[in-house]
Design an enzyme around this catalytic site. Sequence first.
Site, short mmCIF file in Angstrom:
data_model
loop_
_atom_site.label_atom_id
_atom_site.label_comp_id
_atom_site.label_asym_id
_atom_site.label_seq_id
_atom_site.Cartn_x
_atom_site.Cartn_y
_atom_site.Cartn_z
N ARG A 149 -0.88 3.30 2.76
CA ARG A 149 -0.60 3.16 4.20
C ARG A 149 0.54 4.07 4.63
O ARG A 149 0.59 4.54 5.76
CB ARG A 149 -0.26 1.70 4.51
CG ARG A 149 -0.13 1.41 5.99
CD ARG A 149 0.09 -0.09 6.24
NE ARG A 149 -0.19 -0.41 7.63
CZ ARG A 149 0.69 -0.28 8.61
NH1 ARG A 149 1.91 0.14 8.35
NH2 ARG A 149 0.36 -0.58 9.86
N CYS A 177 9.59 -4.63 9.50
CA CYS A 177 9.44 -3.17 9.41
C CYS A 177 10.78 -2.48 9.66
O CYS A 177 11.52 -2.84 10.58
CB CYS A 177 8.40 -2.70 10.42
SG CYS A 177 7.92 -0.98 10.20
#
EC number: 1.1.1.205
Length: 544
Positions: free
Chosen positions: A458, A345
């Site tokens: 998302r 991430c």
Amino acid sequence: MADTNPNAPPRSDSLLNPADALKYLEEYPRGDGLSLQELMDSRKNGGLTYNDFLVLPGHISFPASDVSLQSRATKNIVLNTPFLSSPMDTVTEDRMAIALALHGGLGIIHHNCSAEEQAAMVRRVKKYENGFITDPLCLGPDATVGDVLEIKAKFGFCGVPITETGAPNSKLLGIVTGRDVQFQDAETPIKSVMTTEVVTGSSPITLEKANSLLRETKKGKLPIVDSNGHLVSLVARSDLLKNQNYPYASKVPESKQLYCGAAIGTRPGDKDRLKLLAEAGLDVVVLDSSQGDSVYQIEFIKWIKQTYPKIEIIAGNVVTREQAAQLIAAGADGLRIGMGSGSICITQEVMAVGRPQGTAVYAVAEFASRFGIPCIADGGIGNIGHIAKALALGASAVMMGGLLAGTTESPGEYFYHEGKRVKVYRGMGSIEAMEHTQRGSASGKRSILNLDNAATARYFSEADAVKVAQGVSGDVADKGSINKFVPYLFTGLQHSFQDAGVKSVSELHSCARSGSLRFELRTASAQLEGGVHGLNSYTKRLFA
């Protein structure tokens, strides 16, 4: 003349009585190290991650095998192992969900696929293990061997009851097994090969009695029939073996089926997706968003609570008390904590929004505990020590992506990169995941724009002309099977708890809150010291 020998022992009249060591320890105004509250004072220490601190050892008075790792994933779902798998398309599908549930955890199936595919995966998990199978797959007498072979290819078994109507709750005529259909032509009628002399159990019957009868008769399946000979349920020998081999398996208490979770988004189309998942037997839904404090998620939680009150909701992701309060008030049964801390991430780097994971877990879990809401630490889990620290900070369980990626049960094929056997692992915020266009039945322009893609949903970027990555794609080394890797994590965590002097997750939380569990900040040099150092070369084997 005074004794100036530096090696001389101290004079006995200046020493305390060793037998009074514990009494004199009480004279110290505070224990070694820091309390959890002192450690996590972000105004003084800043934001902390798992590597920034250690748990100080406690007193050992029990073997590691006595440690219970039972904990809650939601208000009503208890796991024997506090491990969840991340709903990523390179981590969790039905194979991972089954394997993790058998070892006491909970798999969350990703939604970067069609609703029908996701529901089929949930159904395979729920069908894998049962107590009484109350809705067994049945065939009618006019079915063929080909129908049995199709069931075997789809569900992995071929012991099928034959009833008058081809459905449960009708008269049992016989049963067909794998041996019955061996060497038979696919067009052969079932009624010509099925076994008609069937050993049955009479309803009502307890599961214990049914299992005992199954063992005595040495049959693979035991149909349970009522006084009219109608098939009521089915008990399978394979489930007895699973119970024996996997004593920690996380199951629904009533049905004895494995727990299964799945992720969805918060768009209108996800209501139809959840309908299919609920019909497949879903136990817990994860509302999958990088930033959970949105009007979309709040309204979706309320809708689920009204429409599917028996399905547990894990909401998130959140990293602050303010975010958590919104979702708790809406009705969340559990919270997922983390923003930008995963190994793949880059949200914190690109968006400048997020929070160091240690500080986030403490802040949210401390607040949520006041309402009885369990919290799941999601992201930044790289080893057993990180799991132990996340739980010590107040999390009830951890969610793992990169740590489980590369296992045999994770999706994808192995390949070789620079001589190492690896699998692809990508963040759901990566461009590769955002360009995945097989989530729904969309085609044409809708598919090109990724309007039905789980990754773009998302990150609230479905309609963006330019996709901004919040994750990367790479590969991870082969870790072998979950059947060896999760027991390694489980046993290692038991030893970690033993070193800390606690016997359960609840005791760990209680000691952390009371201040009896102590912590220590680590400098950069302390972190270096705590790792392998001073060797020319070494081999790091994690388990044997």
